[in-house]
Write a protein that holds these residues in place. Structure first.
Motif, PDB file in Angstrom:
ATOM      1  N   ARG A 136       3.777   0.472 -16.073  1.00 58.64           N
ATOM      2  CA  ARG A 136       2.966   1.693 -16.197  1.00 58.64           C
ATOM      3  C   ARG A 136       1.578   1.384 -16.768  1.00 58.64           C
ATOM      4  O   ARG A 136       0.587   2.029 -16.388  1.00 58.64           O
ATOM      5  CB  ARG A 136       3.695   2.689 -17.098  1.00 58.64           C
ATOM      6  CG  ARG A 136       3.102   4.081 -17.162  1.00 58.64           C
ATOM      7  CD  ARG A 136       3.147   4.813 -15.822  1.00 58.64           C
ATOM      8  NE  ARG A 136       1.937   4.615 -15.028  1.00 58.64           N
ATOM      9  CZ  ARG A 136       1.807   5.018 -13.769  1.00 58.64           C
ATOM     10  NH1 ARG A 136       2.810   5.607 -13.139  1.00 58.64           N
ATOM     11  NH2 ARG A 136       0.691   4.814 -13.125  1.00 58.64           N
ATOM     12  N   LYS A 137       1.522   0.395 -17.621  1.00 60.26           N
ATOM     13  CA  LYS A 137       0.241   0.018 -18.214  1.00 60.26           C
ATOM     14  C   LYS A 137      -0.718  -0.528 -17.169  1.00 60.26           C
ATOM     15  O   LYS A 137      -1.940  -0.330 -17.265  1.00 60.26           O
ATOM     16  CB  LYS A 137       0.474  -1.023 -19.312  1.00 60.26           C
ATOM     17  CG  LYS A 137      -0.777  -1.424 -20.083  1.00 60.26           C
ATOM     18  CD  LYS A 137      -0.430  -2.391 -21.206  1.00 60.26           C
ATOM     19  CE  LYS A 137      -1.676  -2.789 -21.993  1.00 60.26           C
ATOM     20  NZ  LYS A 137      -1.344  -3.734 -23.097  1.00 60.26           N
ATOM     21  N   GLN A 138      -0.192  -1.209 -16.142  1.00 59.88           N
ATOM     22  CA  GLN A 138      -1.036  -1.872 -15.146  1.00 59.88           C
ATOM     23  C   GLN A 138      -1.144  -1.124 -13.818  1.00 59.88           C
ATOM     24  O   GLN A 138      -2.030  -1.401 -13.027  1.00 59.88           O
ATOM     25  CB  GLN A 138      -0.482  -3.278 -14.861  1.00 59.88           C
ATOM     26  CG  GLN A 138      -0.423  -4.177 -16.087  1.00 59.88           C
ATOM     27  CD  GLN A 138       0.273  -5.484 -15.791  1.00 59.88           C
ATOM     28  OE1 GLN A 138      -0.246  -6.334 -15.065  1.00 59.88           O
ATOM     29  NE2 GLN A 138       1.464  -5.674 -16.343  1.00 59.88           N
ATOM     30  N   LEU A 139      -0.242  -0.186 -13.577  1.00 60.55           N
ATOM     31  CA  LEU A 139      -0.215   0.524 -12.305  1.00 60.55           C
ATOM     32  C   LEU A 139      -1.366   1.530 -12.245  1.00 60.55           C
ATOM     33  O   LEU A 139      -1.686   2.178 -13.243  1.00 60.55           O
ATOM     34  CB  LEU A 139       1.120   1.263 -12.179  1.00 60.55           C
ATOM     35  CG  LEU A 139       1.583   1.717 -10.805  1.00 60.55           C
ATOM     36  CD1 LEU A 139       1.779   0.550  -9.850  1.00 60.55           C
ATOM     37  CD2 LEU A 139       2.885   2.515 -10.946  1.00 60.55           C
ATOM     38  N   PRO A 140      -2.017   1.680 -11.069  1.00 59.77           N
ATOM     39  CA  PRO A 140      -3.056   2.701 -10.950  1.00 59.77           C
ATOM     40  C   PRO A 140      -2.535   4.067 -11.373  1.00 59.77           C
ATOM     41  O   PRO A 140      -1.370   4.409 -11.138  1.00 59.77           O
ATOM     42  CB  PRO A 140      -3.407   2.674  -9.456  1.00 59.77           C
ATOM     43  CG  PRO A 140      -3.080   1.287  -9.014  1.00 59.77           C
ATOM     44  CD  PRO A 140      -1.866   0.892  -9.817  1.00 59.77           C
ATOM     45  N   GLY A 163       0.806  -1.218   0.000  1.00 56.01           N
ATOM     46  CA  GLY A 163       0.000   0.000   0.000  1.00 56.01           C
ATOM     47  C   GLY A 163       0.837   1.265   0.000  1.00 56.01           C
ATOM     48  O   GLY A 163       0.399   2.314   0.493  1.00 56.01           O
ATOM     49  N   VAL A 164       2.062   1.192  -0.545  1.00 53.14           N
ATOM     50  CA  VAL A 164       2.941   2.357  -0.590  1.00 53.14           C
ATOM     51  C   VAL A 164       2.522   3.305  -1.717  1.00 53.14           C
ATOM     52  O   VAL A 164       1.736   2.941  -2.594  1.00 53.14           O
ATOM     53  CB  VAL A 164       4.415   1.939  -0.759  1.00 53.14           C
ATOM     54  CG1 VAL A 164       4.952   1.326   0.526  1.00 53.14           C
ATOM     55  CG2 VAL A 164       4.563   0.933  -1.908  1.00 53.14           C
ATOM     56  N   ASP A 165       3.075   4.516  -1.686  1.00 53.13           N
ATOM     57  CA  ASP A 165       2.633   5.569  -2.592  1.00 53.13           C
ATOM     58  C   ASP A 165       3.415   5.648  -3.894  1.00 53.13           C
ATOM     59  O   ASP A 165       3.191   6.564  -4.693  1.00 53.13           O
ATOM     60  CB  ASP A 165       2.707   6.916  -1.866  1.00 53.13           C
ATOM     61  CG  ASP A 165       1.763   6.958  -0.668  1.00 53.13           C
ATOM     62  OD1 ASP A 165       0.545   6.788  -0.879  1.00 53.13           O
ATOM     63  OD2 ASP A 165       2.244   7.113   0.471  1.00 53.13           O
ATOM     64  N   ALA A 166       4.345   4.718  -4.107  1.00 51.63           N
ATOM     65  CA  ALA A 166       5.084   4.659  -5.373  1.00 51.63           C
ATOM     66  C   ALA A 166       5.535   3.229  -5.612  1.00 51.63           C
ATOM     67  O   ALA A 166       5.819   2.496  -4.664  1.00 51.63           O
ATOM     68  CB  ALA A 166       6.291   5.596  -5.353  1.00 51.63           C
ATOM     69  N   ALA A 167       5.590   2.867  -6.874  1.00 46.85           N
ATOM     70  CA  ALA A 167       6.223   1.607  -7.267  1.00 46.85           C
ATOM     71  C   ALA A 167       7.659   1.929  -7.653  1.00 46.85           C
ATOM     72  O   ALA A 167       7.937   2.983  -8.231  1.00 46.85           O
ATOM     73  CB  ALA A 167       5.487   0.990  -8.449  1.00 46.85           C
ATOM     74  N   PRO A 218       2.815   6.810  -8.861  1.00 46.33           N
ATOM     75  CA  PRO A 218       3.967   7.015  -9.743  1.00 46.33           C
ATOM     76  C   PRO A 218       4.895   5.803  -9.763  1.00 46.33           C
ATOM     77  O   PRO A 218       4.963   5.035  -8.800  1.00 46.33           O
ATOM     78  CB  PRO A 218       4.676   8.229  -9.137  1.00 46.33           C
ATOM     79  CG  PRO A 218       4.266   8.242  -7.705  1.00 46.33           C
ATOM     80  CD  PRO A 218       2.884   7.649  -7.644  1.00 46.33           C
ATOM     81  N   LEU A 219       5.598   5.664 -10.862  1.00 43.52           N
ATOM     82  CA  LEU A 219       6.629   4.639 -11.012  1.00 43.52           C
ATOM     83  C   LEU A 219       7.981   5.331 -10.966  1.00 43.52           C
ATOM     84  O   LEU A 219       8.240   6.253 -11.745  1.00 43.52           O
ATOM     85  CB  LEU A 219       6.457   3.895 -12.336  1.00 43.52           C
ATOM     86  CG  LEU A 219       7.569   2.907 -12.705  1.00 43.52           C
ATOM     87  CD1 LEU A 219       7.699   1.798 -11.666  1.00 43.52           C
ATOM     88  CD2 LEU A 219       7.320   2.316 -14.095  1.00 43.52           C
ATOM     89  N   LEU A 220       8.837   4.890 -10.047  1.00 45.07           N
ATOM     90  CA  LEU A 220      10.165   5.462  -9.910  1.00 45.07           C
ATOM     91  C   LEU A 220      11.192   4.562 -10.592  1.00 45.07           C
ATOM     92  O   LEU A 220      11.297   3.377 -10.273  1.00 45.07           O
ATOM     93  CB  LEU A 220      10.535   5.619  -8.435  1.00 45.07           C
ATOM     94  CG  LEU A 220       9.561   6.405  -7.554  1.00 45.07           C
ATOM     95  CD1 LEU A 220      10.106   6.511  -6.134  1.00 45.07           C
ATOM     96  CD2 LEU A 220       9.298   7.795  -8.135  1.00 45.07           C
ATOM     97  N   GLY A 221      11.927   5.123 -11.516  1.00 43.30           N
ATOM     98  CA  GLY A 221      13.053   4.416 -12.102  1.00 43.30           C
ATOM     99  C   GLY A 221      14.304   4.673 -11.288  1.00 43.30           C
ATOM    100  O   GLY A 221      14.279   5.449 -10.328  1.00 43.30           O
ATOM    101  N   PHE A 222      15.407   4.041 -11.647  1.00 41.96           N
ATOM    102  CA  PHE A 222      16.623   4.316 -10.891  1.00 41.96           C
ATOM    103  C   PHE A 222      17.865   3.911 -11.666  1.00 41.96           C
ATOM    104  O   PHE A 222      17.814   3.164 -12.644  1.00 41.96           O
ATOM    105  CB  PHE A 222      16.586   3.639  -9.514  1.00 41.96           C
ATOM    106  CG  PHE A 222      16.767   2.140  -9.524  1.00 41.96           C
ATOM    107  CD1 PHE A 222      18.018   1.584  -9.363  1.00 41.96           C
ATOM    108  CD2 PHE A 222      15.679   1.294  -9.668  1.00 41.96           C
ATOM    109  CE1 PHE A 222      18.178   0.204  -9.344  1.00 41.96           C
ATOM    110  CE2 PHE A 222      15.823  -0.074  -9.651  1.00 41.96           C
ATOM    111  CZ  PHE A 222      17.088  -0.620  -9.495  1.00 41.96           C
ATOM    112  N   GLY A 223      18.987   4.427 -11.179  1.00 40.47           N
ATOM    113  CA  GLY A 223      20.279   4.099 -11.748  1.00 40.47           C
ATOM    114  C   GLY A 223      21.369   4.353 -10.738  1.00 40.47           C
ATOM    115  O   GLY A 223      21.140   4.969  -9.694  1.00 40.47           O
TER     116      GLY A 223
END
Length: 334
Positions: A120-124, A58-62, A128-133
């Motif tokens: 992103r297609k399946q996320l509410p 139930g977090v606020d970002a993937a 937000p979706l966070l990328g990283f590097g």
């Protein structure tokens, strides 16, 4: 995303580093039977664990499930896992470093971008979706040491002994990471986090001389395309220099008081952190006390994203992690 812009919100948002990980039974079930390097390169599996972790907690970002050193492969390094990342051809000589490729196209990492699109297609829509590097220093250390290290002997030998070659090497890495992160944002991520997991091994002077210019250049190359969170762990003395990198948000580890850390980097940026991950082993009253202390350190000021001071551990209890997420929501809403 509102918190990254330091806008007022009804409560403190929360996500957790390594929220898709071995502590989750659902992750273990998906991972079973797959070598880690194969698992990371399966967009269907990577997307599944990314989505499940966000929904279960139930977090606020993937947070995109991928691995930092994968960007080293297009640069010419071989990557396996045993169980952590192992570089089969570490850059130990001047000739090795000079042979590293300049990367302008990261299509070889198409499996990462396929994962971004699938998530992103399946996320509410409101998650937000966070990328990283990885940051240039941490990735350079992997590439030179051949894996994890305690003292970074080979890395610092190049850094101190051949500064011009060092800067050329970090420049190549930083430019490749910038291409990679811009592609993640273009494919559907709303923000990215960069990790300097090993820069805590540096003194403030060495960080400013050998690392800051490259991390700053990376942030400058990515920020026009989306917000950047800059996270460094292991040495609070580096925070003043970290603030100069120009990110939208600075991640703090647990070795610094949140209020002090925010004052150090300046209140004109958002802040992320910074509960000690081992607090999740504590009884609920103590976990509640420590969670409240982190929130109190933010003093209700807009711009605080709750997170751990580093990642979740394989031995954490999934129910305790869910309880933490609920605690943050309840305590901050009050």
């Amino acid at each position: 995303m509102r918190t990254l812009r330091r806008e007022p919100t009804e409560r403190t948002p929360v996500w957790l580093m390594r929220q898709a990980g071995r502590y989750l039974p659902e992750y273990a079930a998906v991972r079973r039977g797959h070598a880690f390097e194969d698992f990371c390169k399966r967009p269907d599996l990577s997307a599944q664990v990314t989505l499940e972790a966000q929904a279960i907690l139930g977090v606020d970002a993937a947070i995109l499930f991928a691995d930092l050193p994968t960007i080293l492969e297009p640069l010419g390094f071989t990557l396996t896992y045993d169980p952590g990342p192992v570089i089969g051809n570490p850059a130990r000589s001047a000739a090795d470093v000079d042979a590293v490729k300049e990367v302008e196209d990261t299509s070889a990492l198409g499996f990462v971008y396929d994962t971004v699109r699938a998530v992103r297609k399946q996320l509410p829509a409101d998650i937000p979706l966070l990328g990283f590097g990885g940051c240039p220093f941490t990735l350079a250390s992997y590439a030179i040491e051949g894996g994890s290290s305690r003292h970074y002997e080979h890395t610092k030998r190049l850094m101190y002994g051949d500064p011009d070659r060092w800067h050329a090497f970090l420049g190549k890495i930083g430019r490749a990471v910038a291409v990679h992160l811009r592609r993640q944002l273009a494919e559907g991520c709303q923000a990215v986090q960069i990790f300097d997991s090993w820069a805590g091994a540096l003194s403030p002077g060495d960080y400013r001389r050998f690392v800051l210019p490259h991390t700053k250049a990376l942030v400058e190359a990515v920020r026009p395309h989306g917000p950047v969170i800059n996270f460094l762990t292991g040495n609070p003395a580096l925070l003043p220099a970290l603030a100069e990198c120009g990110a939208d948000c600075v991640g703090l580890d647990w070795r610094v008081d949140l209020a002090d850390g925010w004052a150090t980097v300046g209140h004109d940026v958002a802040i992320q952190g910074n509960l000690d991950p081992t607090a999740l082993y504590a009884p609920l009253p103590e976990l509640k006390r420590q969670t409240a202390a982190v929130l109190e350190g933010a003093a209700g000021r807009p711009g605080h994203i709750f997170n751990l001071g580093h990642g979740l551990l394989p031995t954490h209890d999934a129910e305790a992690v869910k309880g933490l997420v609920k605690l943050v929501a309840d305590l901050s809403a009050r």
